[in-house]
Structures are given as C-alpha cells and as structure tokens.
Design a protein around this motif. Structure first.
Motif, PDB file in Angstrom:
ATOM      1  N   ARG A 194      12.136 -10.563  11.853  1.00  0.00           N
ATOM      2  CA  ARG A 194      10.937 -10.095  12.560  1.00  0.00           C
ATOM      3  C   ARG A 194      10.568  -8.676  12.153  1.00  0.00           C
ATOM      4  N   ILE A 195      11.567  -7.801  12.082  1.00  0.00           N
ATOM      5  CA  ILE A 195      11.278  -6.403  11.773  1.00  0.00           C
ATOM      6  C   ILE A 195      10.678  -6.266  10.365  1.00  0.00           C
ATOM      7  N   ILE A 196      11.074  -7.169   9.465  1.00  0.00           N
ATOM      8  CA  ILE A 196      10.535  -7.146   8.105  1.00  0.00           C
ATOM      9  C   ILE A 196       9.100  -7.668   8.124  1.00  0.00           C
ATOM     10  N   MET A 197       8.902  -8.798   8.787  1.00  0.00           N
ATOM     11  CA  MET A 197       7.554  -9.384   8.855  1.00  0.00           C
ATOM     12  C   MET A 197       6.566  -8.422   9.490  1.00  0.00           C
ATOM     13  N   GLU A 198       7.037  -7.676  10.483  1.00  0.00           N
ATOM     14  CA  GLU A 198       6.127  -6.763  11.191  1.00  0.00           C
ATOM     15  C   GLU A 198       5.839  -5.494  10.412  1.00  0.00           C
ATOM     16  N   ASN A 199       6.680  -5.174   9.445  1.00  0.00           N
ATOM     17  CA  ASN A 199       6.542  -3.871   8.797  1.00  0.00           C
ATOM     18  C   ASN A 199       6.279  -3.879   7.301  1.00  0.00           C
ATOM     19  N   LEU A 200       6.200  -5.063   6.710  1.00  0.00           N
ATOM     20  CA  LEU A 200       5.821  -5.102   5.298  1.00  0.00           C
ATOM     21  C   LEU A 200       4.422  -5.702   5.189  1.00  0.00           C
ATOM     22  N   PRO A 201       3.654  -5.311   4.166  1.00  0.00           N
ATOM     23  CA  PRO A 201       2.307  -5.879   4.041  1.00  0.00           C
ATOM     24  C   PRO A 201       2.403  -7.363   3.697  1.00  0.00           C
ATOM     25  N   PRO A 202       1.464  -8.185   4.177  1.00  0.00           N
ATOM     26  CA  PRO A 202       1.512  -9.603   3.844  1.00  0.00           C
ATOM     27  C   PRO A 202       1.342  -9.814   2.334  1.00  0.00           C
ATOM     28  N   ARG A 203       2.064 -10.783   1.794  1.00  0.00           N
ATOM     29  CA  ARG A 203       2.022 -11.050   0.356  1.00  0.00           C
ATOM     30  C   ARG A 203       0.601 -11.347  -0.129  1.00  0.00           C
ATOM     31  N   GLU A 204      -0.174 -12.012   0.739  1.00  0.00           N
ATOM     32  CA  GLU A 204      -1.546 -12.369   0.340  1.00  0.00           C
ATOM     33  C   GLU A 204      -2.402 -11.148   0.067  1.00  0.00           C
ATOM     34  N   THR A 205      -2.025 -10.007   0.637  1.00  0.00           N
ATOM     35  CA  THR A 205      -2.821  -8.798   0.384  1.00  0.00           C
ATOM     36  C   THR A 205      -2.387  -8.143  -0.937  1.00  0.00           C
ATOM     37  N   LEU A 206      -1.159  -8.416  -1.363  1.00  0.00           N
ATOM     38  CA  LEU A 206      -0.652  -7.757  -2.578  1.00  0.00           C
ATOM     39  C   LEU A 206      -1.089  -8.488  -3.845  1.00  0.00           C
ATOM     40  N   VAL A 207      -1.118  -9.815  -3.791  1.00  0.00           N
ATOM     41  CA  VAL A 207      -1.419 -10.599  -4.999  1.00  0.00           C
ATOM     42  C   VAL A 207      -2.762 -10.210  -5.628  1.00  0.00           C
ATOM     43  N   PRO A 208      -3.863 -10.171  -4.848  1.00  0.00           N
ATOM     44  CA  PRO A 208      -5.138  -9.775  -5.468  1.00  0.00           C
ATOM     45  C   PRO A 208      -5.121  -8.356  -6.037  1.00  0.00           C
ATOM     46  N   LEU A 209      -4.373  -7.455  -5.386  1.00  0.00           N
ATOM     47  CA  LEU A 209      -4.275  -6.064  -5.885  1.00  0.00           C
ATOM     48  C   LEU A 209      -3.650  -6.050  -7.274  1.00  0.00           C
ATOM     49  N   TYR A 210      -2.554  -6.783  -7.409  1.00  0.00           N
ATOM     50  CA  TYR A 210      -1.862  -6.805  -8.693  1.00  0.00           C
ATOM     51  C   TYR A 210      -2.677  -7.544  -9.746  1.00  0.00           C
ATOM     52  N   LYS A 211      -3.377  -8.595  -9.325  1.00  0.00           N
ATOM     53  CA  LYS A 211      -4.241  -9.341 -10.262  1.00  0.00           C
ATOM     54  C   LYS A 211      -5.286  -8.396 -10.835  1.00  0.00           C
ATOM     55  N   ALA A 212      -5.919  -7.631  -9.950  1.00  0.00           N
ATOM     56  CA  ALA A 212      -6.973  -6.713 -10.373  1.00  0.00           C
ATOM     57  C   ALA A 212      -6.423  -5.644 -11.313  1.00  0.00           C
ATOM     58  N   GLN A 213      -5.250  -5.113 -10.953  1.00  0.00           N
ATOM     59  CA  GLN A 213      -4.596  -4.071 -11.763  1.00  0.00           C
ATOM     60  C   GLN A 213      -4.308  -4.602 -13.156  1.00  0.00           C
ATOM     61  N   PHE A 214      -3.750  -5.801 -13.192  1.00  0.00           N
ATOM     62  CA  PHE A 214      -3.345  -6.420 -14.444  1.00  0.00           C
ATOM     63  C   PHE A 214      -4.552  -6.716 -15.321  1.00  0.00           C
ATOM     64  N   GLU A 215      -5.600  -7.241 -14.698  1.00  0.00           N
ATOM     65  CA  GLU A 215      -6.818  -7.556 -15.458  1.00  0.00           C
ATOM     66  C   GLU A 215      -7.455  -6.301 -16.024  1.00  0.00           C
ATOM     67  N   ALA A 216      -7.488  -5.246 -15.218  1.00  0.00           N
ATOM     68  CA  ALA A 216      -8.080  -3.982 -15.656  1.00  0.00           C
ATOM     69  C   ALA A 216      -7.312  -3.423 -16.842  1.00  0.00           C
ATOM     70  N   ALA A 217      -5.995  -3.475 -16.777  1.00  0.00           N
ATOM     71  CA  ALA A 217      -5.163  -2.948 -17.856  1.00  0.00           C
ATOM     72  C   ALA A 217      -5.300  -3.788 -19.115  1.00  0.00           C
ATOM     73  N   THR A 218      -5.389  -5.092 -18.965  1.00  0.00           N
ATOM     74  CA  THR A 218      -5.520  -5.999 -20.117  1.00  0.00           C
ATOM     75  C   THR A 218      -6.867  -5.777 -20.790  1.00  0.00           C
ATOM     76  N   GLN A 219      -7.904  -5.603 -19.980  1.00  0.00           N
ATOM     77  CA  GLN A 219      -9.245  -5.359 -20.531  1.00  0.00           C
ATOM     78  C   GLN A 219      -9.290  -4.064 -21.283  1.00  0.00           C
ATOM     79  N   LYS A 220      -8.682  -3.052 -20.691  1.00  0.00           N
ATOM     80  CA  LYS A 220      -8.663  -1.708 -21.292  1.00  0.00           C
ATOM     81  C   LYS A 220      -7.942  -1.770 -22.643  1.00  0.00           C
ATOM     82  N   ALA A 221      -6.867  -2.546 -22.687  1.00  0.00           N
ATOM     83  CA  ALA A 221      -6.066  -2.648 -23.908  1.00  0.00           C
ATOM     84  C   ALA A 221      -6.830  -3.317 -25.038  1.00  0.00           C
ATOM     85  N   SER A 222      -7.668  -4.300 -24.680  1.00  0.00           N
ATOM     86  CA  SER A 222      -8.365  -5.042 -25.742  1.00  0.00           C
ATOM     87  C   SER A 222      -9.700  -4.404 -26.121  1.00  0.00           C
ATOM     88  N   SER A 223     -10.147  -3.411 -25.350  1.00  0.00           N
ATOM     89  CA  SER A 223     -11.443  -2.770 -25.677  1.00  0.00           C
ATOM     90  C   SER A 223     -11.303  -1.657 -26.693  1.00  0.00           C
TER      91      SER A 223
END
Lengths: 223, 223
Positions: A194-223
């Motif tokens: 319970r203490i972990i669930m109440e105090n860590l951000p939900p995984r669903e909020t992290l996945v899109p953040l990392y997706k965006a980060q990864f896409e931005a870095a990949t785009q930057k690398a190929s440009s």
C-alpha cells in the motif's frame, strides 16, 4: 520545530525514493514540485553545485544526492523503520547493491535506449548482468531488506517501476519472469504494498513520458 | 581485534586503493597487501572471485568476505574498527556533508583528470579548466580556512581527495599547469596531510605515476 521539505519532480525516481523513506518512517514533510525548465530560486540556493532534485531541507539545512539523503534520513530518524541493517558487512552489501543500480544499471539502460549496434548490445548484456545479480541477492527473502522494505528495496524501485515503464515505452523485454523469477516476484510484492502504491507515480503516467523522450531523441539523432 | 584476517587487493598506483591504505594506517590495522597488475589486461583469479561484477581494485577482504568500492570499504572500516581514528563525524548532517564532498571529489578524475593525460588540444584545455574550477570550488566551499575538510580532524573527505592528489604531479606535467598556483589553500592542505605518517607511508612515488601514464599513452596510441 522540526521542518522537513523535499524538492522533486512528479516522475522523478530519485526524489520519490526520498519521499518513500520519509513516509516509511512517518516523518511529515512539505513537498515542492520543481519545473526542470524553470528551476526555483530555492532549489538553486539549496543545491548550487548541481541545481537538481532531489533536495531534502531539514531545519533549513540542505542535503543533496539521493543515496546520501536516504542515509541521512535513516541516521536522523533511527527509531522507526530502520532502512539499513545494523551489521557492517550487511550494510556494505546494501550500499554495493544501491550503487550497482544507480551506476551500472542506469548506464546500461541508457545504452539500451540510445546506443547503436555494439554499444546497444553491450548495454543489453550489462542490464541483464545486474538483473541477474539482484535476482541472486534476493534468495528466499520477500524484500531485499528481509521481512520489511529497506534501503535496497527503495533504491530498486527504479528497477521495479521506472525500468518497467521504459521497457514498455521503447519496446524491449529484458526483465522477464522466466529469466529473473525471484526479481519478478519481488517486483509484484513490492509494487502491491500500500505504501508503495500510494507514493509512487502510476506506471501509466510514466510510459507516455518515456515514449515522448525516446521519440524526441531518436528524431534529433536522425536529423 | 583478534583472529582478524584483513587482505587488501590493490594496485600500487590506484588512487582509490590509496584511500584504503591511508584509512587502514590511520586505524593501525594490520593487513596483508596483495598487488594486482591493473596496468595489464590480466585479472587475477582472486580478483575475479572477489569482485566478479566490476573486476576492479581495490577490494578489502575481511575474514574471507569481500568489500568492494573505496567509499563503501572506507565506511566499513570505520564501522568495524570504530575505536580508533574515526573517519566520519557522529552528527548526521556533518556525515552527509562529508559524503557529499567525497562524492564530488570522486567525479574529478572521471570528468577531468583522465582527459588531462589522455587527450590533447581543445579537449585537454577544457579538462584542465574543469579541474581547476572544481578544485577552486572545493577550496572555497568545502575547505575554507579549516585544517581539514571535516574541521580539526583528518577524515573521510580528506582521504577521498588525497588519493586523487597523488596523481596531480603527473597531470600538471601533461597539462603544463600548476595546481599549487591556482589553489594555494588546497596545496597547503596537501602538505599538511603529507605530514601524517598514514599518508606519507602510503603515497606512491609521483614520478612513477608519470612514467606509468607515459607507458599507457604509448600502449593505447595516445601520444
């Protein structure tokens, strides 16, 4: 009157571990959300060298660097929920595992995400090497800390939650139940506390953040 | 302590191993020194057994159990042999400060020191500036007018820096600059530390460090 403040960012693994430690010990604190693109004057004042989160401020005095903060919390609020073992050798092993995660594992994950060719392969190998080491260290324990959540469990929240989100975001699957059964069992156990669930951000909020980060870095690398 | 067997697996030029040699000498702990030839690519069976994941010196082996990584081993030594020459203060905030500066010091070689002997031109100039700026910050923010980083007593952060300081003679030649001229208080601190037997007896010959780096430059085609 004791006053505790924590400077952090919503998705930040390193400040979340500080908050977890305080929550486990029942220490009240004020949380200040920072904007990395617009750092507050207080953050720069309290961490002039690195200008980054997390910072713990206790009675006006700042402590920086998450592992150092965790130890400070354990040494200051000793009576409740000890995070580190008493035995010097067990303590040394806990520190070793924490650094393994924060140094070797984080670097290896970076190579997996952003490395090319040989470097990427090396990253995959090193990631699995650390996961195997952690898997072995667990043995038959529920937590790395034994019967209770401890120092290593808190640090390893990075592996349990953030690495899981990164894997999903970039489409790799290195941490599997098949290859790392004990570690996978620990992850399930840890994330369902319970203490972990109440105090860590939900995984669903992290996945899109990392997706965006990864896409931005990949785009930057190929440009 | 009776029936204590302490082995230090180390390399004569290692700035990290030097930290442990100084700490063991400060606490008058008897130990067996085993040399590992880190300059060659051959790792001894003992090193591979005692530090399988990093395969690096120094490793402190206490009654057959390995403690790896210099700061972890320093804290272990301080906790086990706590009756003589404490390396860390007792106050949690002071301890956090000592650990913070030790961590800051640790980054100096990886970020700047290595590049000073292994690169040329702009990269080398950048590394020199980085090192001097960092040392000036250390001098001003961490040492000030104190005898040692911890105040009156020689301790953790001093031991962290003295290891790296042993390489400065060589770095000054390769980089053609003077740290003494830029950081007079640190220079005075260095001379003060060398008056301690634990330091003077443990230090490697700075000329031999220079010769070692010359050899490494040849081996790796960095001339």
């Amino acid at each position: 009157m004791a006053e505790v403040k924590v400077y952090g960012i919503f998705a930040g693994p390193f400040n979340r571990r500080v908050e977890l430690a305080l929550k486990l010990k029942g220490v009240e604190y004020e949380y200040i959300e920072e904007d990395r693109s617009n750092k507050s004057a207080e953050l720069v004042k309290y961490n002039p060298i690195y200008k980054q989160v997390p910072v713990l401020v206790h009675n006006g005095k700042p402590i920086c660097e998450s592992l150092i903060i965790l130890e400070y919390i354990d040494e200051t609020w000793q009576a409740i929920a000890p995070l580190l073992p008493k035995d010097p050798y067990q303590r040394a092993m806990a520190h070793f595992l924490a650094r393994l995660i924060d140094e070797k594992f984080v670097m290896a994950k970076y190579k997996v995400c952003y490395g090319k060719g040989e470097e990427k392969e090396k990253g995959r190998g090193e990631t699995c090497e650390v996961l195997k080491y952690l898997d072995n260290e667990l043995q038959d324990k529920i937590f790395f800390g034994g019967d209770n959540i401890g120092f290593v469990d808190i640090v390893a929240s990075y592996v349990a939650l953030w690495f899981g989100a990164i894997q999903e975001a970039i489409g790799v699957e290195l941490l599997t139940k098949q290859k790392f059964p004990k570690l996978s069992k620990w992850i399930d156990e840890f994330l369902s506390c319970r203490i972990i669930m109440e105090n860590l951000p939900p995984r669903e909020t992290l996945v899109p953040l990392y997706k965006a980060q990864f896409e931005a870095a990949t785009q930057k690398a190929s440009s | 302590m009776e029936n204590d067997k302490v082995i230090l697996l180390d390399f004569w030029a290692s700035m990290l191993g030097l930290r442990l040699r100084v700490a063991l000498a400060e606490k008058e702990i008897e130990y067996e020194y085993k040399e590992e030839d880190s300059a060659s690519n051959i790792k001894s069976p003992l090193l591979l057994k005692m530090n399988p994941i990093h395969k690096k010196v120094p490793v402190l082996i206490h009654n057959g159990k390995p403690v790896c990584e210099s700061f972890i081993a320093l804290e272990y030594i301080d906790e086990v042999w706590k009756d003589k020459a404490p390396l860390l203060p007792t106050d949690p905030y002071e301890r956090a400060q000592a650990r913070f500066w030790a961590d800051y010091i640790d980054k100096l070689y990886e970020n700047f020191g290595r590049k000073i002997w292994s690169t040329k031109g702009e990269v080398q100039e950048g590394a020199k500036k980085g090192l001097i700026d960092s040392l000036k910050l250390l001098e001003q923010a961490a040492l000030g007018d104190k005898l040692y980083f911890g105040g009156e007593s020689f301790g953790f952060a001093d031991i962290a820096l003295i290891g790296i300081y042993s390489w400065f003679y060589a770095l000054e030649i390769f980089g053609n600059f003077s740290i003494e001229a830029e950081c007079p208080k640190l220079d005075a601190w260095d001379k003060r530390c060398k008056l301690r037997e634990s330091v003077s007896k443990s230090l490697p010959d700075p000329h031999k460090i220079y010769e070692l780096l010359l050899e490494l430059k040849k081996t790796y085609g960095l001339e």
